[in-house]
Write a protein that holds these residues in place. Structure first.
Motif, PDB file in Angstrom:
ATOM      1  N   GLY A 639       0.780  -1.221   0.000  1.00 59.51           N
ATOM      2  CA  GLY A 639       0.000   0.000   0.000  1.00 59.51           C
ATOM      3  C   GLY A 639       0.817   1.278   0.000  1.00 59.51           C
ATOM      4  N   ALA A 640       2.137   1.168  -0.053  1.00 56.05           N
ATOM      5  CA  ALA A 640       2.985   2.371  -0.072  1.00 56.05           C
ATOM      6  C   ALA A 640       2.780   3.137  -1.374  1.00 56.05           C
ATOM      7  CB  ALA A 640       4.446   1.986   0.088  1.00 56.05           C
ATOM      8  N   GLU A 641       2.935   4.450  -1.309  1.00 53.02           N
ATOM      9  CA  GLU A 641       2.742   5.317  -2.460  1.00 53.02           C
ATOM     10  C   GLU A 641       4.094   5.624  -3.121  1.00 53.02           C
ATOM     11  OE1 GLU A 641      -0.097   6.403  -3.744  1.00 53.02           O
ATOM     12  OE2 GLU A 641      -1.224   5.281  -2.223  1.00 53.02           O
ATOM     13  N   PRO A 642       4.086   5.902  -4.431  1.00 49.63           N
ATOM     14  CA  PRO A 642       5.326   6.336  -5.096  1.00 49.63           C
ATOM     15  C   PRO A 642       5.907   7.552  -4.377  1.00 49.63           C
ATOM     16  CG  PRO A 642       3.635   5.877  -6.723  1.00 49.63           C
ATOM     17  CD  PRO A 642       2.948   5.816  -5.382  1.00 49.63           C
ATOM     18  N   ALA A 643       7.221   7.612  -4.281  1.00 46.63           N
ATOM     19  CA  ALA A 643       7.852   8.696  -3.518  1.00 46.63           C
ATOM     20  C   ALA A 643       9.224   9.012  -4.090  1.00 46.63           C
ATOM     21  CB  ALA A 643       7.979   8.295  -2.052  1.00 46.63           C
ATOM     22  N   GLU A 644       9.599  10.274  -3.908  1.00 51.35           N
ATOM     23  CA  GLU A 644      10.974  10.653  -4.230  1.00 51.35           C
ATOM     24  C   GLU A 644      11.900  10.121  -3.149  1.00 51.35           C
ATOM     25  OE1 GLU A 644      12.065  14.596  -5.175  1.00 51.35           O
ATOM     26  OE2 GLU A 644      10.581  14.843  -6.770  1.00 51.35           O
ATOM     27  N   VAL A 645      13.025   9.619  -3.581  1.00 51.66           N
ATOM     28  CA  VAL A 645      14.033   9.096  -2.664  1.00 51.66           C
ATOM     29  C   VAL A 645      15.374   9.740  -3.011  1.00 51.66           C
ATOM     30  CG1 VAL A 645      12.891   6.899  -2.163  1.00 51.66           C
ATOM     31  CG2 VAL A 645      14.358   7.101  -4.185  1.00 51.66           C
ATOM     32  N   ILE A 646      16.347   9.548  -2.136  1.00 49.31           N
ATOM     33  CA  ILE A 646      17.672  10.097  -2.421  1.00 49.31           C
ATOM     34  C   ILE A 646      18.295   9.415  -3.628  1.00 49.31           C
ATOM     35  CG2 ILE A 646      20.019  10.391  -1.527  1.00 49.31           C
ATOM     36  CD1 ILE A 646      18.097  12.238  -0.217  1.00 49.31           C
ATOM     37  N   ALA A 647      18.111   8.090  -3.709  1.00 49.83           N
ATOM     38  CA  ALA A 647      18.720   7.348  -4.819  1.00 49.83           C
ATOM     39  C   ALA A 647      17.841   6.187  -5.212  1.00 49.83           C
ATOM     40  CB  ALA A 647      20.112   6.849  -4.432  1.00 49.83           C
ATOM     41  N   GLY A 648      17.821   5.905  -6.515  1.00 53.48           N
ATOM     42  CA  GLY A 648      17.172   4.718  -7.032  1.00 53.48           C
ATOM     43  C   GLY A 648      18.196   3.609  -7.192  1.00 53.48           C
ATOM     44  N   SER A 649      17.832   2.610  -8.008  1.00 56.15           N
ATOM     45  CA  SER A 649      18.723   1.473  -8.216  1.00 56.15           C
ATOM     46  C   SER A 649      19.131   1.401  -9.675  1.00 56.15           C
ATOM     47  CB  SER A 649      18.028   0.168  -7.816  1.00 56.15           C
ATOM     48  OG  SER A 649      18.819  -0.938  -8.189  1.00 56.15           O
ATOM     49  N   ALA A 650      20.448   1.327  -9.914  1.00 59.73           N
ATOM     50  CA  ALA A 650      20.936   1.186 -11.292  1.00 59.73           C
ATOM     51  C   ALA A 650      20.672  -0.203 -11.841  1.00 59.73           C
ATOM     52  CB  ALA A 650      22.432   1.488 -11.347  1.00 59.73           C
ATOM     53  N   SER A 651      20.284  -1.158 -10.963  1.00 62.43           N
ATOM     54  CA  SER A 651      19.982  -2.507 -11.438  1.00 62.43           C
ATOM     55  C   SER A 651      18.716  -2.535 -12.264  1.00 62.43           C
ATOM     56  CB  SER A 651      19.836  -3.470 -10.250  1.00 62.43           C
ATOM     57  OG  SER A 651      21.054  -3.586  -9.563  1.00 62.43           O
ATOM     58  N   CYS A 652      17.804  -1.597 -11.995  1.00 68.97           N
ATOM     59  CA  CYS A 652      16.597  -1.470 -12.805  1.00 68.97           C
ATOM     60  C   CYS A 652      16.069  -0.049 -12.643  1.00 68.97           C
ATOM     61  CB  CYS A 652      15.532  -2.489 -12.372  1.00 68.97           C
ATOM     62  SG  CYS A 652      14.030  -2.415 -13.408  1.00 68.97           S
TER      63      CYS A 652
END
Length: 740
Positions: A639-652
Motif C-alpha cells: 500500500g505504499a505510495e510512489p515517492a521521491e528518494v535520495i537514490a534509485g537502483s541502477a539494477s533497474c
C-alpha cells in the motif's frame, strides 16, 4: 658611389665598438642586461665600492650601484682608475638613459652615455683590453653581481658570458653520472680545483650553483701536470641532468677557472655509479667528511640485493609490486626486523621516492615467524607471539619510467641496504583483487588498509571507461527513437539468456529495441543463441561486446554508446527479472508523467520475498544514506505510495539519455555496482533529476549477489566502495534536510 644609409650606420656602429673605453672622465659606455640592470663603464680618479647614482638628472631614478674598479698605471691622475658600475634600474627598456651622476665622496662625477648601447660581449672585450691583467677581478665582480640579483634568463646568460670570457681553462670532466639521490658524480683532471668542499657554478640550462665534495685521485698519465679528482655534486632540491652540464666554473686564488666537459666523456647509468666510486676510493685523498660522502655514495643502490648480505638480522620479501597506469605503486610483502635496526623504508622509482614505513599497514604473517625461528641469524631475537611482519602500502605518484625500482632500508649510522623490485603494470581494480587475499575484512588492519592505501589507490586510479569492441545486430533499427531497454550482463552467459527470454515472452517489452551488453569472453558464447532467439521471437536486438567492464554498470554504460537515436534508457542488470506483466509500462508512465525529468526505479525483492531494494533514503539521526526496508518481508511496503528518494537502483531504472550523458555517466572511483548506482543518482539529483521509487512495480533478483555482502572479498569490496563514496559525498549528505 656614395655609401648607403645602412652602410653609414653600420660604419658608425663599428666605429663605436672600436672606440674602446672613454678616457675623458666625462663620457661612459653602457650595456643593458634585460630590463632591470645596466652596466656603465668609464674612468675616474676615485670611486667607492657602493655609490648612489642618479639617472638623467631625475630624482625618481635614483638608486645605489655596486662598482668594480681596476688600476690604469700609465693614465693621468684624473683617469687612474677604470670602473664598471652595476646599476639596478627597472626602466632600461622604457627610458633611454642619457646621463648618470655618481655621488661619491667630495664632488659628484657626471657622465654622458655614448648613445649606442653595447652588447655585453663588446663591453667585456673593451674592459679586458683596458684592464689587462686585472680583468679576471673585473669579470669576477660583474659575474657576482649578475648571479646575486634576482634570477632571470638574461641575467644568467650574461653571467655565463662573463664567466666564459674571464675563466681560465683548468682541466676536463671525463666521467659523469647521476646517483639515485639526485646528486651527480664527476671525475676528471684539473690544476687548481681545491679538494674537499668547493662552490661551483654550472652551465646547465643557464647557471646553477652547487656544492662539490671532491677528493684528489692519483693519476700517472698526467706526468705531474695537474692531478685527478673525483667528487659528488650536491645540487640540493633541484636535481641536475649530467647530460646537460656544459662547463663548470669555480673561483681560485687568482680568479675564475673552468672545467670543460670532455668530448668523449663517459656517462654512467645510476646503477653503475656506486661501483665506479668504490673503485676510485682506494686512490682518493681528502678530508674525512669528503671521504664519508664518497663512501656513502659508493654504497648506494647498484642493482643488487644487499639486505641479505649485510650481515644484519634483517630480511625482506615481496608478494606484489604493482604499478598503476595512472601512477602510484602498491607494494605488499614482509620485513623481518626483530632488533628494530631499520630506521626507515623508502620506495624508489624513476628518480622519485616515497617513505613507506610511516603509513604502511602491518599484517600478521605467522609463516615468516615459522620460517626463521631456527635461522642462526635470528636466534634469540624472535618473539614467538609476534607475527606483525607483513606490510601493505600504496605510494601515489611513483612511476618507474623504465628505471630501477627498489627499497632502501636505512640502518641509521650503519648506512643503508637495498632490495631490488620488479613492478607489474596492473589496473587498480586487478590490484585490488590481489590485495583481497591478504586481508581479513573483520580485522582492524583491513580498516586501516582501506583508509590509507586501497581507497586512495582506487579513487586516484585511472580507470578507463569500458569500450565496445564488437557489435552484432539482429533486427535492430538504428533509427528507432523513444525508450530502449539495455541489459547489462556479466560472465554468466545463462543469466543473460534467461533475462532475454523473459523479455521476449512479455508483450510489454518484446517490441522494444533491446541492447544486450556482455564482456568479450561471454559475447562469443551467447552470440549464436541471441541470434536464434531474436529470429524466433521477432526481437530487435543489438549485441554489444565490451572490454574493460568490471560489473553490470560498466556493461550498461558501454551499451549507451551504441544506442542509436534512443532518447531514454531502461537499465536492467541481467539476473534482475520481471515479476509481473506490464511492469515496463508502469515505469515509463511514471517517467513520462514527470516529463522525463526523473530516474524511476521499482521495488526489487529476493526470491524469498524479502526486500532487496525499496529506495535509498537519508537516516535523519545518523545523517547517512540507508536502503529502507532492506531484508524486511515484502508485506511491509504493501500500500505504499510512489515517492521521491535520495537514490534509485541502477539494477533497474528508467532515465533520460540526455541527463545520463550530461553528468558523464557512471563514476570510475568504485569497484562494484551498488555505490556506482548511488553515486549516479546523487549526481543526477544535483543536476536537477530526482529519483523516484514505485512500490507496486516489482522485480526479483535471481540470487543474493545484489547485496554485495556474501563472500569475504565481497564484503571488503563493499567497504572500499563505501569509503570512496563517503569521501566524495559525506559532507553533502550531512547537510541534507531530512529524508526525501
Amino acid at each position: 658611389m656614395a655609401p648607403s644609409r645602412s652602410e653609414l650606420l653600420a660604419g658608425v656602429a663599428l666605429a663605436l665598438d672600436q672606440l674602446g673605453l672613454p678616457t675623458d672622465g666625462e663620457t661612459a659606455i653602457a650595456s643593458p642586461i634585460g630590463e632591470d640592470l645596466l652596466l656603465v663603464s668609464g674612468v675616474t680618479d676615485a670611486m667607492p665600492d657602493i655609490v648612489p647614482v642618479l639617472l638623467n638628472g631625475d630624482p625618481a631614478l635614483s638608486m645605489k650601484a655596486g662598482v668594480v674598479t681596476w688600476p690604469r698605471p700609465d693614465a693621468p691622475a684624473e683617469a687612474r682608475l677604470g670602473f664598471v658600475a652595476i646599476v639596478p634600474v627597472k626602466v632600461v627598456g622604457r627610458v633611454r638613459v642619457r646621463s648618470i651622476v655618481m655621488r661619491r665622496k667630495g664632488y659628484p662625477a657626471r657622465y654622458t652615455l655614448v648613445r649606442r648601447a653595447l652588447p655585453l660581449p663588446s663591453l667585456m672585450t673593451i674592459l679586458s683590453q683596458d684592464a689587462a691583467a686585472g680583468f679576471p677581478q673585473v669579470a669576477d665582480g660583474v659575474a657576482q653581481a649578475l648571479i646575486s640579483g634576482k634570477p632571470s634568463p638574461k641575467r644568467l646568460a650574461a653571467a655565463l658570458a662573463v664567466l666564459t670570457a674571464a675563466a681560465r681553462d683548468d682541466g676536463f670532466i671525463e666521467v659523469m653520472g647521476a646517483l639515485d639521490t639526485g646528486d651527480v658524480f664527476l671525475q676528471g683532471w684539473c690544476n687548481e680545483l681545491p679538494a674537499d668542499k668547493t662552490r661551483l657554478l654550472i652551465a646547465h640550462d643557464g647557471i646553477v650553483a652547487a656544492d662539490f665534495r671532491s677528493a684528489r685521485v692519483e693519476r700517472q698519465d698526467l706526468g705531474g701536470a695537474g692531478h685527478g679528482f673525483a667528487g659528488i655534486l650536491q645540487s640540493g632540491e633541484k636535481p641536475l641532468d649530467p647530460r646537460k652540464i656544459d662547463r663548470v666554473f669555480f673561483r681560485g686564488k687568482d680568479g675564475w677557472h673552468a672545467l670543460d666537459v670532455y668530448e668523449r666523456r663517459v656517462h654512467l647509468v645510476p646503477t653503475d655509479v656506486p661501483a665506479h666510486i668504490r673503485d676510485v676510493l682506494p686512490r682518493a685523498a681528502a678530508g674525512p667528511d669528503t671521504i664519508t660522502v664518497l663512501r656513502r655514495a659508493g654504497e648506494r643502490f647498484d642493482g643488487r640485493d644487499t639486505v641479505s648480505t649485510s650481515g644484519k638480522p634483517v630480511r625482506i620479501g615481496m608478494d606484489m609490486v604493482l604499478e598503476l597506469p595512472s601512477g602510484g605503486m602498491l607494494v605488499g610483502g614482509w620485513m623481518l626486523d626483530p632488533g628494530r635496526l631499520v630506521a626507515s623504508v623508502t620506495l624508489h622509482a624513476g628518480g622519485q621516492s616515497g617513505v613507506v614505513d610511516r603509513t604502511w599497514t602491518r599484517l600478521p604473517r605467522t609463516d615468516v615467524t615459522t620460517s626463521f625461528q631456527h635461522d642462526h641469524a635470528f636466534m634469540g631475537l624472535l618473539d614467538p607471539q609476534r607475527h606483525d611482519h607483513g606490510f601493505l602500502a600504496f605510494v601515489p605518484g611513483l612511476v618507474s619510467a623504465g628505471g630501477p625500482v627498489y627499497f632502501e632500508l636505512s640502518l641509521g649510522e650503519d648506512g643503508a641496504t637495498f632490495y631490488p623490485l620488479k613492478p607489474t603494470l596492473t589496473p587498480s581494480r586487478r590490484a585490488l583483487d590481489r590485495v583481497m587475499a591478504a586481508l581479513d575484512p573483520r580485522s582492524a588492519a583491513a580498516t586501516m588498509a582501506i583508509e590509507t592505501h586501497i581507497g586512495p589507490m582506487i579513487q586516484g586510479g585511472d580507470h578507463p571507461r569500458p569500450s565496445v569492441v564488437d557489435v552484432r545486430d539482429f533486427g535492430f533499427d538504428e533509427t528507432a527513437s523513444g525508450t530502449g531497454l539495455i541489459v547489462g550482463g556479466g560472465s554468466d552467459a545463462e543469466e543473460i539468456l534467461i533475462t532475454l527470454s523473459l523479455l521476449a515472452l512479455d508483450p510489454d517489452t518484446c517490441a522494444l529495441p533491446i541492447i544486450v551488453s556482455a564482456p568479450l569472453e561471454t559475447f562469443g558464447r551467447i552470440a549464436a543463441e541471441v541470434q536464434r532467439m531474436a529470429g524466433f521471437y521477432g526481437l530487435a536486438v543489438r549485441l554489444v561486446a565490451c572490454e574493460g567492464a568490471q560489473d553490470s554498470c560498466d556493461g550498461l554504460e558501454a551499451a549507451t554508446t551504441r544506442a542509436g537515436q534512443l532518447d531514454a534508457f531502461l537499465f536492467l542488470s541481467a539476473g534482475v527479472l520481471p515479476r509481473q506483466k506490464g511492469w515496463f509500462s508502469l515505469l515509463e508512465q511514471a517517467y513520462r508523467g514527470r516529463s522525463g525529468k526523473a530516474l524511476v526505479s521499482p521495488t526489487i525483492v529476493f526470491e524469498d520475498n524479502s526486500i532487496c531494494f525499496a529506495g535509498t533514503r537519508l537516516d535523519p539521526d545518523k545523517r547517512q544514506l540507508m536502503d529502507q526496508f532492506l531484508g524486511y518481508p515484502r508485506d511491509v511496503i504493501q500500500g505504499a505510495e510512489p515517492a521521491e528518494v535520495i537514490a534509485g537502483s541502477a539494477s533497474c531504472c528508467i532515465l533520460s539519455r540526455g541527463a545520463f550523458e550530461k553528468i558523464g555517466g557512471f563514476s570510475r572511483s568504485y569497484v562494484s555496482a551498488k555505490e556506482k548506482g548511488r553515486d549516479l543518482c546523487l549526481k543526477l539529483k544535483l543536476a536537477g533529476t530526482p529519483s523516484v521509487w514505485l512500490p507496486d512495480v516489482e522485480m526479483v533478483s535471481a540470487d543474493g549477489s545484489a547485496t554485495g555482502s556474501g563472500l569475504p572479498w565481497q564484503r571488503l569490496t563493499q567497504r572500499v566502495d563505501r569509503w570512496s563514496f563517503d569521501r566524495r559525498w559525506l559532507l553533502l549528505i550531512a547537510n541534507m534536510r531530512g529524508a526525501e
